[in-house]
Design an enzyme around this catalytic site. Sequence first.
Site, short mmCIF file in Angstrom:
data_model
loop_
_atom_site.label_atom_id
_atom_site.label_comp_id
_atom_site.label_asym_id
_atom_site.label_seq_id
_atom_site.Cartn_x
_atom_site.Cartn_y
_atom_site.Cartn_z
N ARG A 177 0.74 -1.17 0.00
CA ARG A 177 0.15 0.14 0.02
C ARG A 177 0.67 1.25 0.08
O ARG A 177 0.46 2.44 0.50
CB ARG A 177 -1.11 0.22 1.09
CG ARG A 177 -1.79 -1.07 1.37
CD ARG A 177 -2.92 -1.07 0.08
NE ARG A 177 -3.64 -2.45 0.12
CZ ARG A 177 -3.24 -3.36 -0.52
NH1 ARG A 177 -2.28 -3.35 -1.40
NH2 ARG A 177 -3.86 -4.65 -0.60
N SER A 226 -10.80 -1.13 4.22
CA SER A 226 -10.06 -1.43 5.25
C SER A 226 -9.35 -0.16 5.96
O SER A 226 -8.57 0.50 5.35
CB SER A 226 -9.12 -2.53 5.09
OG SER A 226 -9.58 -3.81 4.51
N GLU A 296 -4.47 2.99 6.80
CA GLU A 296 -4.53 3.06 5.33
C GLU A 296 -5.06 4.13 4.84
O GLU A 296 -4.64 4.88 3.92
CB GLU A 296 -4.99 1.46 4.92
CG GLU A 296 -4.92 1.46 3.50
CD GLU A 296 -5.54 0.39 2.77
OE1 GLU A 296 -5.06 -0.89 3.43
OE2 GLU A 296 -5.89 0.10 1.65
C1 LIG Z 1 -15.74 -0.85 -0.29
C2 LIG Z 1 -13.99 -0.72 -0.39
C3 LIG Z 1 -13.25 -1.81 -0.64
C4 LIG Z 1 -11.81 -1.63 -0.79
N1 LIG Z 1 -11.05 -2.57 -1.15
C5 LIG Z 1 -9.74 -2.33 -1.39
C6 LIG Z 1 -8.67 -3.36 -1.64
O1 LIG Z 1 -9.13 -4.41 -1.71
N2 LIG Z 1 -7.68 -3.16 -1.92
C7 LIG Z 1 -6.91 -2.08 -1.61
O2 LIG Z 1 -5.62 -1.54 -1.95
N3 LIG Z 1 -7.79 -0.83 -1.44
C8 LIG Z 1 -9.32 -0.85 -1.30
N4 LIG Z 1 -9.99 0.13 -0.93
C9 LIG Z 1 -9.57 1.41 -0.70
C10 LIG Z 1 -9.36 2.42 -2.19
O3 LIG Z 1 -10.38 1.91 -2.79
C11 LIG Z 1 -8.14 2.20 -2.71
O4 LIG Z 1 -7.11 2.53 -2.10
C12 LIG Z 1 -8.04 2.94 -4.10
O5 LIG Z 1 -6.95 2.42 -4.96
C13 LIG Z 1 -7.86 4.33 -3.77
O6 LIG Z 1 -8.20 5.00 -5.24
P1 LIG Z 1 -9.02 6.50 -5.25
O7 LIG Z 1 -9.05 6.83 -6.68
O8 LIG Z 1 -10.29 6.43 -4.68
O9 LIG Z 1 -8.14 7.51 -4.42
P2 LIG Z 1 -8.49 8.59 -3.44
O10 LIG Z 1 -9.27 8.13 -2.26
O11 LIG Z 1 -9.05 9.75 -4.02
O12 LIG Z 1 -7.24 9.05 -2.90
C14 LIG Z 1 -6.19 8.33 -2.24
C15 LIG Z 1 -4.90 8.92 -2.08
O13 LIG Z 1 -4.21 8.80 -3.26
C16 LIG Z 1 -4.01 10.34 -3.70
N5 LIG Z 1 -4.50 10.48 -5.06
C17 LIG Z 1 -5.63 10.13 -5.75
N6 LIG Z 1 -5.36 10.26 -7.26
C18 LIG Z 1 -4.19 10.76 -7.16
C19 LIG Z 1 -3.44 11.20 -8.43
N7 LIG Z 1 -3.92 11.13 -9.86
N8 LIG Z 1 -2.10 11.39 -8.51
C20 LIG Z 1 -1.63 11.75 -7.32
N9 LIG Z 1 -2.23 11.21 -6.28
C21 LIG Z 1 -3.49 10.87 -5.95
C22 LIG Z 1 -4.94 11.12 -3.03
O14 LIG Z 1 -4.10 12.32 -2.91
C23 LIG Z 1 -4.65 10.40 -1.52
O15 LIG Z 1 -3.57 10.51 -0.92
C24 LIG Z 1 -11.38 0.12 -0.56
C25 LIG Z 1 -12.17 0.92 -0.40
C26 LIG Z 1 -13.71 0.73 -0.23
C27 LIG Z 1 -14.52 1.84 0.03
#
Ligand SMILES: Cc1cc2nc3c(=O)[nH]c(=O)nc-3n(C[C@H](O)[C@H](O)[C@H](O)COP(=O)(O)OP(=O)(O)OC[C@H]3O[C@@H](n4cnc5c(N)ncnc54)[C@H](O)[C@@H]3O)c2cc1C
Length: 307
Positions: A177, A226, A296
């Site tokens: 992560r 998580s 996380e």
């Molecule tokens: C129901 C559920 C299940 C999940 N299951 C998993 C799983 O199985 N495995 C897992 O790893 N995660 C899981 N997650 C967590 C999440 O989905 C991941 O971490 C996902 O990859 C985050 O992506 P996001 O675009 O939503 O990022 P955001 O939530 O928008 O941002 C997360 C971080 O990334 C940064 N960021 C976002 N976009 C960019 C960009 N373009 N450039 C630079 N920085 C950026 C943000 O500033 C922040 O620091 C889950 C979440 C939920 C709600």
Amino acid sequence: MSDWSRIEERLLAVAPGCVRRKVLLAPFTSYNIGGPSRLFVEPTSEDMVGEVLTVLDEEGVEPFVLGGGSNLLIADDGWDGVTLHIGHNLSGWEFDGTEAEVKAGTILLDFIREVVQLGLGGMELMAGIPGGLGGALRMNAGAFGHEIEGTVVKVRGYFPDGVPVALGRSAIEFGYRSAPELQKVIITSARFSFKPEDANVLKTRMDDVLLLRAEKQPLEYPSCGSVFKRPPGYYAGALIQEVGMKGKVHGNAQVSPRHAGFIVNLGGATAKEIRELMTIVSDKVQERFGVELQREVKFVGFDDVRE
Ligand SMILES: Cc1cc2nc3c(=O)[nH]c(=O)nc-3n(C[C@H](O)[C@H](O)[C@H](O)COP(=O)(O)OP(=O)(O)OC[C@H]3O[C@@H](n4cnc5c(N)ncnc54)[C@H](O)[C@@H]3O)c2cc1C
């Protein structure tokens, strides 16, 4: 003190029609929590991201980068600055044989469905991870033993001062992560490489993990997935269950009775309530097992946390 009207004017000059004021962030998050952002910018091209960053750097303003919002807890008072949203406004892909160029705002699941349909393997076990490509790269998102690092070839973006950057796979030391070299990069696109496989086999694999997620995870409530990383040698959910916190309610926040690693929003929960419950849980685990749970989920807009 920032001169916000000048900053807004300068941003409008490089990103016409893409700048808004006082935008509520809650609807952009999977928690459905978070107050307003002073300015909200949605660039429509990679070049525009660079120009916006140059202006912000000259003004001494560091933006908060919002992707799909699925790994965030945004404060109830919101973000008193600029949110740079890399979402649907900067999305889409182009295939070139077994490789693809993908914009960072692309929804991960949309892309995986396309990859699977084309009979390309490598990402199918990540189906069901919400959010966008940029967020997934930044977090090195993964599931069932497969992280996004396994398919990435190159990541493109900008440093916060607007200088473009392109990092090959070998230049990024992905960890669990984490992707330290991407910490300061605003990701705009990436290239991925896949292995040809039978599309039907891939689809079955993808459908199986989607089903498993629906069975095990409390998807009926808003959450961030998580809350804590997996501590070496343990499962966070199991430790939380052991200390009797599974199902614990605090205001409108709850440690999910289905999956103790999730803290869900039962409806109307505040960021304050969610954060307090996270602290109660991690304190109990620390007291009982001496294990320090690492978050996380990323915090945004809290005065005492900067990340
Ligand atoms: C129901 C559920 C299940 C999940 N299951 C998993 C799983 O199985 N495995 C897992 O790893 N995660 C899981 N997650 C967590 C999440 O989905 C991941 O971490 C996902 O990859 C985050 O992506 P996001 O675009 O939503 O990022 P955001 O939530 O928008 O941002 C997360 C971080 O990334 C940064 N960021 C976002 N976009 C960019 C960009 N373009 N450039 C630079 N920085 C950026 C943000 O500033 C922040 O620091 C889950 C979440 C939920 C709600």
